[in-house]
Enzyme design. Sequence first.
Site, PDB file in Angstrom:
ATOM      1  N   TYR A 188      -2.767  -0.735  10.369  1.00  0.00           N
ATOM      2  CA  TYR A 188      -2.708  -0.985   8.928  1.00  0.00           C
ATOM      3  C   TYR A 188      -1.350  -0.600   8.359  1.00  0.00           C
ATOM      4  O   TYR A 188      -0.716  -1.382   7.638  1.00  0.00           O
ATOM      5  CB  TYR A 188      -3.815  -0.199   8.234  1.00  0.00           C
ATOM      6  CG  TYR A 188      -3.887  -0.427   6.746  1.00  0.00           C
ATOM      7  CD1 TYR A 188      -4.430  -1.594   6.235  1.00  0.00           C
ATOM      8  CD2 TYR A 188      -3.417   0.534   5.850  1.00  0.00           C
ATOM      9  CE1 TYR A 188      -4.504  -1.815   4.868  1.00  0.00           C
ATOM     10  CE2 TYR A 188      -3.484   0.328   4.483  1.00  0.00           C
ATOM     11  CZ  TYR A 188      -4.031  -0.842   3.994  1.00  0.00           C
ATOM     12  OH  TYR A 188      -4.089  -1.054   2.635  1.00  0.00           O
TER      13      TYR A 188
ATOM     14  N   LYS B 199       1.647  -2.970   6.603  1.00  0.00           N
ATOM     15  CA  LYS B 199       2.072  -2.780   5.218  1.00  0.00           C
ATOM     16  C   LYS B 199       3.566  -2.477   5.135  1.00  0.00           C
ATOM     17  O   LYS B 199       4.234  -2.874   4.173  1.00  0.00           O
ATOM     18  CB  LYS B 199       1.253  -1.667   4.570  1.00  0.00           C
ATOM     19  CG  LYS B 199      -0.216  -2.035   4.378  1.00  0.00           C
ATOM     20  CD  LYS B 199      -0.372  -3.261   3.493  1.00  0.00           C
ATOM     21  CE  LYS B 199      -1.813  -3.591   3.192  1.00  0.00           C
ATOM     22  NZ  LYS B 199      -1.969  -4.742   2.278  1.00  0.00           N
TER      23      LYS B 199
ATOM     24  N   SER C 157       0.859  -1.185   0.000  1.00  0.00           N
ATOM     25  CA  SER C 157       0.000   0.000   0.000  1.00  0.00           C
ATOM     26  C   SER C 157       0.891   1.229   0.000  1.00  0.00           C
ATOM     27  O   SER C 157       2.067   1.162   0.363  1.00  0.00           O
ATOM     28  CB  SER C 157      -0.881   0.002   1.258  1.00  0.00           C
ATOM     29  OG  SER C 157      -1.535   1.238   1.441  1.00  0.00           O
TER      30      SER C 157
END
Length: 282
Positions: A157, A161, A144
Amino acid sequence: MHSQTRAAVVTGAASGIGLALSARFARAGAGVVMADVEGGALHRRAAELIAEGARVTAVTADLTDPDAVERLAETAFDRLGDIDVVCNNAGVLGPVGQPLWEVPLERMRQVFEVNHWAHVLVARAFVPRLLERGRPAHLIHTASMSAFVVGAGSAAYAASKHADLAVARSLRADPPGDLRGTAVRVSVLCPGRVDTPMVEGLTAPRGAGGDTSVSAEDVAGVVWEALGSDRFYLFSNSDAPLRLRDQFDDVWRHVPLPPPSPEEELWPVPKTTTATTATTKH
């Protein structure tokens, strides 16, 4: 290589980018094994592709379970034979908008298990089998933009990533990666805002041109064009250059640099010279 892609495995294939990748490969004539923990949605989407004439196999699997991932690899090679592409794409968003100390530890653990641990398991299950066959293949890790740019309230998150980016970089085929000198290429996909069910209800990032979100099909197109190439970083959104520049400018401002030596000066100051006039007698 995309024109020669005959067999692909896609995880996180029931929706979003994974579904778009599966459809792109299947409609190009490749056999596809689609894997996801959401069995109902997965089989519905696979049935839709099969109705179009696609060669698709749906495998319900908990990708955080090492045994389940091994079974997935065995099934994929049994059904497809040689595999050209593995898209390591499973992912969840997890809690957003909360400071780190308010995120439940169990939720943070879940995000890491899906976004990072599952990707490690898939790589460990598929890469040795790909190497054993000795044919060109391409491993795509879906990370991402959050692997580079971190916002408030996104600790779980973004951290997961970052971890997946590190795994992909350790694997990459060019030195000093683990797959150097082999026929297996590695790329890391770093999309920004993508219009998928995972991000419904979130505020879209705003760039110089307004909303910079893209569709899952747009992202699948970026992957398709990169297959077989040596491109490691794959970016899909128009605001990626600006966001990356801002990030690395911020890092560079904090790097303590020693004064350059005269040999290293980019624009050395010219030395002053004194003209000498000689008088000649005739």
